[in-house]
Motif scaffolding. Structure first.
Motif, PDB file in Angstrom:
ATOM      1  N   UNK A   1       0.837  -1.201   0.000  1.00  0.00           N
ATOM      2  CA  UNK A   1       0.000   0.000   0.000  1.00  0.00           C
ATOM      3  C   UNK A   1       0.872   1.251   0.000  1.00  0.00           C
ATOM      4  N   UNK A   2       2.104   1.095   0.431  1.00  0.00           N
ATOM      5  CA  UNK A   2       3.041   2.220   0.406  1.00  0.00           C
ATOM      6  C   UNK A   2       3.394   2.678  -0.999  1.00  0.00           C
ATOM      7  N   UNK A   3       3.041   1.885  -2.013  1.00  0.00           N
ATOM      8  CA  UNK A   3       3.300   2.276  -3.406  1.00  0.00           C
ATOM      9  C   UNK A   3       2.283   3.288  -3.915  1.00  0.00           C
ATOM     10  N   UNK A   4       1.203   3.494  -3.172  1.00  0.00           N
ATOM     11  CA  UNK A   4       0.113   4.342  -3.650  1.00  0.00           C
ATOM     12  C   UNK A   4       0.407   5.795  -3.305  1.00  0.00           C
ATOM     13  N   UNK A   5       1.315   6.373  -4.033  1.00  0.00           N
ATOM     14  CA  UNK A   5       1.781   7.729  -3.730  1.00  0.00           C
ATOM     15  C   UNK A   5       0.738   8.800  -4.030  1.00  0.00           C
ATOM     16  N   UNK A   6      -0.291   8.463  -4.836  1.00  0.00           N
ATOM     17  CA  UNK A   6      -1.324   9.434  -5.177  1.00  0.00           C
ATOM     18  C   UNK A   6      -2.605   9.242  -4.369  1.00  0.00           C
ATOM     19  N   UNK A   7      -2.607   8.270  -3.501  1.00  0.00           N
ATOM     20  CA  UNK A   7      -3.805   7.953  -2.720  1.00  0.00           C
ATOM     21  C   UNK A   7      -4.177   9.115  -1.795  1.00  0.00           C
ATOM     22  N   UNK A   8      -5.450   9.557  -1.876  1.00  0.00           N
ATOM     23  CA  UNK A   8      -5.929  10.653  -1.037  1.00  0.00           C
ATOM     24  C   UNK A   8      -6.954  10.198  -0.007  1.00  0.00           C
ATOM     25  N   UNK A   9      -7.751   9.190  -0.352  1.00  0.00           N
ATOM     26  CA  UNK A   9      -8.799   8.730   0.563  1.00  0.00           C
ATOM     27  C   UNK A   9      -8.680   7.216   0.722  1.00  0.00           C
TER      28      UNK A   9
END
Length: 343
Positions: free
Chosen positions: A90-98
Motif C-alpha cells: 500500500x506504500x506504493x500508492x503515492x497518489x492515494x488521497x482517501x
C-alpha cells in the motif's frame, strides 16, 4: 473469469460516462457488495484506475501484487470486509488521497502507509487497532481527517501532534489513557472527539486550550475531574460536551448553564482570579475595594496613605470608631463620586 468480465464491464460503463470529458484519463471500478471472497489478478491495466471500491464483500486479504499496480489510484474503499491486515505494498500508492478500511478486523497498520504522503483522509473506524505507527504523523502531513473510533487504542503516537493539516480527529470509543503533548501544533484542527474512553481517560493536556481553530470538543463519558483552564481561551469553540465525567472544576452547575459560563470560569482560573459563583450576591464590601476605598490605586505618598484608608492623614481604627467619624461608613457616602472623605 466472471471477475474480469465484471471489471471490464465497469470500465466500459465508466468510459462511456466520462467520454465527453477529454481531460480525464482514469477510471472508476465498483465491485462493492458482490460477496467476493478473493480478488484474482486481472489482466487489466490497473494503473488506469483512479477509484477502486471493493467494500461490502467477504475479503480476508488483498493481494500484494494487485495493490502495487494501483499506481494512480486516488480513492481506495475496502470497508466492511474481513480484512485482518493491509498489504505492505500500500506504500506504493503515492497518489492515494482517501483510504477507507472501516469495519474490518485490522489490528495494526503497516509502517509503509507512511509513504502515502498524499493521503488526506484515513477512516479506520470499527477495527481492532491497538496502536498506530509511531512516526505516522511525521510523514502524513497532508492528512486532514483521521477517524480511528471504535478500536482498542491506548495512546495516540506523539507524532500525531505534527499533523498540521488535520481538521478532524475522531478517537472516541477506544481505551485512550492520555492525549499527546504538543497538540498546539494542530493549528487547523476544528473537531476533536475523545469521548467514551470511559474509565481510561482522566485528564486533558493543557495544550488543548491552544487549538485556536477548534470549533467542537467532545470529551464526554470519561473520568475527567478537571478541565484545563486554557480551554477558556478557545474563542472559536462553539460546542463543548463533557457530560458523564466526575467534574469538579468547573462544577456541573456551571457546565449546565452554558458554554460561555464554562469559558468565563476557566478564564478566571487561568488568570488567578477566584471564580465567582453566579448564585452568590456580591458583597458591598467588595465594591469598596473596586472603587478604591480600601487599598486603592494611590501608589505615591506615605506608607500609611498607601495601606490605610484614602485620607489626608492616618487615623487609627480606634479613632475611626469615634462618633465623629461614624458617618464615614455610610454606603451612600462611600459610593459617592468623590474618592476622599471630607473632614
Amino acid at each position: 473469469m466472471m471477475y474480469e468480465q465484471h471489471v471490464r464491464m465497469e470500465l466500459r460503463k465508466s468510459t462511456e460516462r466520462r467520454r465527453p470529458i477529454k481531460e480525464e484519463k482514469f477510471e472508476v471500478v465498483d465491485l462493492s457488495g458482490m460477496s467476493l471472497e478473493s480478488l484474482p489478478n486481472p489482466s487489466l491495466n490497473l494503473a488506469m484506475i483512479s477509484k477502486l471500491d471493493i467494500s461490502n464483500n467477504n475479503l480476508e486479504s488483498i493481494p500484494e501484487s494487485l495493490t502495487a499496480r494501483l499506481l494512480n489510484v486516488v480513492v481506495l474503499d475496502v470497508h466492511s470486509n474481513q480484512l485482518k491486515s493491509l498489504p505492505n505494498s500500500i506504500g506504493c500508492l503515492s497518489k492515494l488521497k482517501i483510504l477507507n478500511i472501516s469495519g474490518n478486523l485490522v489490528e495494526s497498520l503497516p509502517k509503509t502507509i507512511e509513504n502515502c504522503r498524499s493521503l488526506e483522509e484515513l477512516n479506520a473506524n470499527f477495527n481492532k487497532l491497538t496502536k498506530l505507527p509511531d512516526t505516522i504523523g511525521f510523514e502524513l502531513l497532508n492528512l486532514q481527517k483521521l477517524r480511528v473510533n471504535s478500536n482498542k487504542l491506548a495512546f495516540l503516537p506523539h507524532s500525531t501532534s505534527h499533523m498540521t493539516s488535520l481538521r478532524i480527529l475522531d478517537a472516541r470509543l477506544n481505551c485512550l489513557r492520555s492525549l499527546p503533548e504538543g497538540m498546539e501544533n494542530l493549528i487547523n484542527l476544528e473537531v476533536l472527539n475523545v469521548s467514551q474512553n470511559f474509565q481510561y481517560l482522566d485528564s486533558l493536556p493543557y495544550s488543548i486550550g491552544l487549538l485556536l481553530s477548534l470549533v467542537e470538543l467532545d470529551a464526554s463519558y470519561n473520568q475527567i475531574t478537571t478541565l484545563p483552564p486554557s480551554i477558556g481561551c478557545l474563542k472559536k469553540l462553539q460546542k463543548l460536551r463533557v457530560e458523564g465525567n466526575p467534574l469538579v472544576s468547573p462544577p456541573m452547575e456551571i457546565v449546565e448553564q452554558s458554554l460561555e459560563a464554562v469559558k468565563e470560569y476557566l478564564s478566571q482560573k487561568m488568570t488567578g482570579e477566584s471564580p465567582r459563583s453566579p448564585m452568590k450576591k456580591k458583597s458591598w464590601l467588595g465594591k469598596l475595594v473596586k472603587c478604591g476605598t480600601f487599598n486603592g490605586p494611590i501608589l505615591s505618598g506615605t506608607r500609611e496613605e498607601r495601606e490605610g484608608f484614602i485620607m489626608s492623614d492616618y487615623r487609627s481604627i480606634d479613632g475611626l470608631t469615634s462618633p465623629r467619624y461614624m458617618g464615614m461608613f455610610s454606603p451612600r457616602r462611600l459610593f459617592s463620586p468623590r474618592n476622599y472623605f471630607a473632614r
